[in-house]
Write a protein that holds these residues in place. Structure first.
Motif, PDB file in Angstrom:
ATOM      1  N   ARG A 336       6.566  10.254  73.964  1.00 29.41           N
ATOM      2  CA  ARG A 336       6.321  11.389  73.123  1.00 29.41           C
ATOM      3  C   ARG A 336       7.052  11.590  71.842  1.00 29.41           C
ATOM      4  O   ARG A 336       8.268  11.908  71.793  1.00 29.41           O
ATOM      5  N   ASP A 339       6.117  15.706  70.501  1.00 29.76           N
ATOM      6  CA  ASP A 339       5.521  16.720  71.607  1.00 29.76           C
ATOM      7  C   ASP A 339       3.989  16.109  71.950  1.00 29.76           C
ATOM      8  O   ASP A 339       3.854  14.945  72.406  1.00 29.76           O
ATOM      9  N   GLU A 340       3.121  17.015  71.803  1.00 20.08           N
ATOM     10  CA  GLU A 340       1.730  16.662  72.151  1.00 20.08           C
ATOM     11  C   GLU A 340       0.911  16.116  70.909  1.00 20.08           C
ATOM     12  O   GLU A 340      -0.368  15.732  71.141  1.00 20.08           O
ATOM     13  N   ASN A 341       1.754  16.054  69.543  1.00 24.75           N
ATOM     14  CA  ASN A 341       0.782  15.679  68.485  1.00 24.75           C
ATOM     15  C   ASN A 341       0.833  14.387  68.344  1.00 24.75           C
ATOM     16  O   ASN A 341      -0.160  13.643  67.727  1.00 24.75           O
ATOM     17  N   ILE A 343       1.778  10.558  70.426  1.00 23.25           N
ATOM     18  CA  ILE A 343       2.190   9.943  71.775  1.00 23.25           C
ATOM     19  C   ILE A 343       1.900   8.360  71.505  1.00 23.25           C
ATOM     20  O   ILE A 343       0.706   8.198  71.440  1.00 23.25           O
ATOM     21  N   GLY A 388      -3.027  11.964  70.456  1.00 19.85           N
ATOM     22  CA  GLY A 388      -2.378  13.174  70.325  1.00 19.85           C
ATOM     23  C   GLY A 388      -3.226  14.298  69.485  1.00 19.85           C
ATOM     24  O   GLY A 388      -4.706  14.124  69.736  1.00 19.85           O
ATOM     25  N   LYS A 389      -2.792  15.171  69.047  1.00 24.59           N
ATOM     26  CA  LYS A 389      -3.420  16.321  68.455  1.00 24.59           C
ATOM     27  C   LYS A 389      -3.071  16.483  66.939  1.00 24.59           C
ATOM     28  O   LYS A 389      -1.846  16.578  66.639  1.00 24.59           O
ATOM     29  N   SER A 395      -8.138  16.293  68.549  1.00 25.85           N
ATOM     30  CA  SER A 395      -7.280  15.264  69.197  1.00 25.85           C
ATOM     31  C   SER A 395      -7.909  13.964  68.648  1.00 25.85           C
ATOM     32  O   SER A 395      -9.031  13.705  68.225  1.00 25.85           O
TER      33      SER A 395
END
Length: 585
Positions: A336, A339-341, A343, A388-389, A395
């Motif tokens: 990561r 974060d979730e943005n 990966i 990611g987003k 996404s």
């Protein structure tokens, strides 16, 4: 006179001092002054806060005058009586009523028919569950430009039983399926009417299977599943398949070691010989067994997750008394970055892929019952990507890959073999064989998904491939470019709609004619290039009430006359309308 006396005394004193100095010991070095200082030792003095309101001795500063407030009350007559406060209530949306069964029926042009039924029953207060499903799709319409029957239908029924306990759950299922297709890929004018009338182009496929699964908690044995299948057709071809896959987990300090095992057995026979042979003297038999084990160690630390493993497979060709041992990588990782943005992920994996008649028919139902079945050695598939987003509801996924495969199966037109007299009419260049080739593939994949809310979703994806074959032939019937787009939209409580669009790039195939006493590679042949195509589909529906809905489906909206497989045109614009009814059973 006094001045002269004073001067005389000073001179005499000077002579006396000089005489004394000259009389000292020459070895006397005299005295010196030594000053000793100690190291610097700083100290911190106490701090005193500056007063926020210092006293000012300034005659210019004006002194505040004290102010006195006096309230002058005047009585006022009033008849207003305030109401008691009452808390406002939030209107609760009632949850949608759920039904355990539904049935759907639709009819359209080309005599298309669709029937779908499903029911789920709770047994013993929800700990046991019984699901039954039935699906039927058929078409009996004629496709323009064909001289043989081209109707089809596909019917299947599935029954699933599942039971859940505190530390485990298990289930069993059975399935039956019947498919009907026609080898209708004969071009108009290729044969005279007398020959056309003698062709039996119909093929029936039958499938019966049973399976079971078991999942456990707080045990080194985590899960397992088994599948037993029997697949056969109209011309005495048959295949048996057994797959057993247990999985174990062993804790090692803070990490987890997963041990997956697999037993895969397939065997079958075809009554008829390969269509590259001008005579039909010998049947085709095959039997393959694979025994494999895959140990994997999961390493997770902060934002990094790594699966380190390898697959060991022992493969046996029992029909030809041949065996081999294979080792494949099984390594995956993800990190990561943001974060979730963002990966980052990647891996390198491989496997010995078990091919079967059942799988080939599902991919292309127009294969001939004269196939050669052998496993594919997928040496490695290496990939790296980012996902990611971009936004909370947007996404993405981008991936690049490179793979190497030995004996990859490709669909290739069978030669026109008029020397054969098989009972079914699949030897007129209207069916497909399996051609195995060693292929290295470079691929790029990308997709975007938008989920605005529960009511709207949109996605788009594309794939680009470049193939390098060992035989220097094209990668038969494999496109270099594919793409798709889908959309679903729930409009209020009543209306719903969806759409999808597919694009498939150009593909190559080979049309040939069998010649006696000549190698298949030397048959007279012509290269075919299948055009790329778009296929647009959509559906719209309306909920009359919580139980009854109406829907309309449209396929091949652009009415494109394309060929998914060589010499097999598809139906044009199709429309199908129907209804769905939900109920408790």
């Amino acid at each position: 006179m006094q001045k002269h006396i004073t001067i005389t005394l000073i001179i005499l004193i000077g002579y006396v001092k000089t005489g004394i100095s000259q009389e000292r010991d020459p070895n006397d070095i005299g005295t010196q002054t030594v000053t000793v200082t100690r190291p610097y030792s700083p100290t911190i003095s106490d701090a005193f806060k500056v007063k926020s309101l210092p006293n000012l001795n300034d005659s210019i500063v004006l002194q505040k005058k004290p102010i006195e407030y006096n309230i002058f009350s005047v009585p006022v007559a009033s008849t207003f009586t305030p109401a008691k406060g009452k808390a406002s209530r939030v209107e609760r949306t009632p949850p949608p009523k759920l039904f355990n069964s539904y049935a759907s029926v639709g009819l359209g042009n080309y005599n298309n028919a669709l029937v779908d039924f499903y029911t789920s029953r709770d047994i013993d207060r929800g700990e046991d569950l019984l699901d039954v499903g039935f699906n039927h799709h058929s078409s009996r319409g004629n496709i323009d430009g064909t001289v043989l029957d081209n109707d089809f239908y596909n019917s299947k029924i599935d029954v699933v039983y599942a039971k859940k306990a505190r530390d485990l759950d298990w289930g069993a299922d059975i399935g039956l399926q019947h498919q009907l297709y026609n080898w209708y890929g004969v071009a108009p004018g290729a044969f005279d009417e007398a020959v056309i009338n003698t062709i039996d182009e119909r093929q029936n496929y039958f499938n019966a299977q049973a399976g079971a699964h078991l999942n456990m908690e707080d045990s080194f044995f985590k899960k397992g599943k088994i599948l037993i299948r029997r697949f056969w057709d109209d011309v005495e071809s048959g295949e048996n398949r057994v797959i057993l896959e247990p999985t174990f987990e062993l804790p090692i300090t803070s990490e987890t070691l997963t041990l997956g095992a697999k037993l895969d057995y397939v065997s079958g026979s075809f009554k008829n010989a390969d269509l590259n042979n001008t005579t039909n003297l010998f049947q085709i038999n095959y039997s393959h067994v694979q025994i494999g084990i895959t140990p994997t160690l999961l390493v997770s630390q902060d934002e990094l997750t790594i699966n380190l493993g390898a697959t060991f497979v022992y493969g046996v060709d029992t029909e030809n008394s041949d065996s081999n041992f294979y080792i494949y990588p099984a390594v995956t990782a993800s990190y990561r970055l943001l974060d979730e943005n963002v990966i980052a992920y990647g891996g390198i994996e491989g496997q010995l892929q078990q091919n079967s008649y059942y799988n080939f028919v599902n991919d292309n139902p127009y294969v001939s019952p004269t196939l050669t079945i052998t496993p594919t050695d997928r040496q490695y598939d290496a990939y790296i990507g980012l996902k990611g987003k971009i936004l909370s509801n947007l996404s993405y996924n981008i991936k690049g890959s490179y793979s190497a495969e030995n004996k990859r199966p490709l669909f290739l037109l069978n030669p026109e073999n008029l020397f054969r007299t098989d009972e079914k009419g699949y030897f007129y260049g209207n069916s497909f064989q399996i051609f195995y080739d060693d292929i290295k593939t470079l691929g790029i994949f990308g997709e975007l998904n938008v989920d605005v809310n529960r009511n709207f979703s949109l996605g788009v994806r594309a794939e680009v491939y470049d193939y390098d074959t060992e035989t220097d032939n094209p990668a038969w019937n494999l496109p270099n470019l594919t793409g798709s787009l889908f959309m679903d939209y729930q409009i209020g409580e009543k209306w719903f709609l969806g759409a999808n669009l597919f694009f498939v790039g150009e593909r190559e195939d080979l049309s040939s004619q069998a010649v006696q006493n000549v190698l298949p590679s030397e048959f007279p042949s012509v290269m075919l290039t299948l055009d790329s195509y778009f296929d647009a589909n959509a559906h719209v529906g309306y909920h009359i009430n919580e139980q009854l809905s109406l829907f309309v489906k449209a396929s091949n909206i652009a009415n494109n006359d394309y060929q998914r497989w060589a010499n097999l045109p598809v139906q044009g614009f199709q429309a199908l309308a129907g209804a769905t009814y939900k109920f408790d059973f």
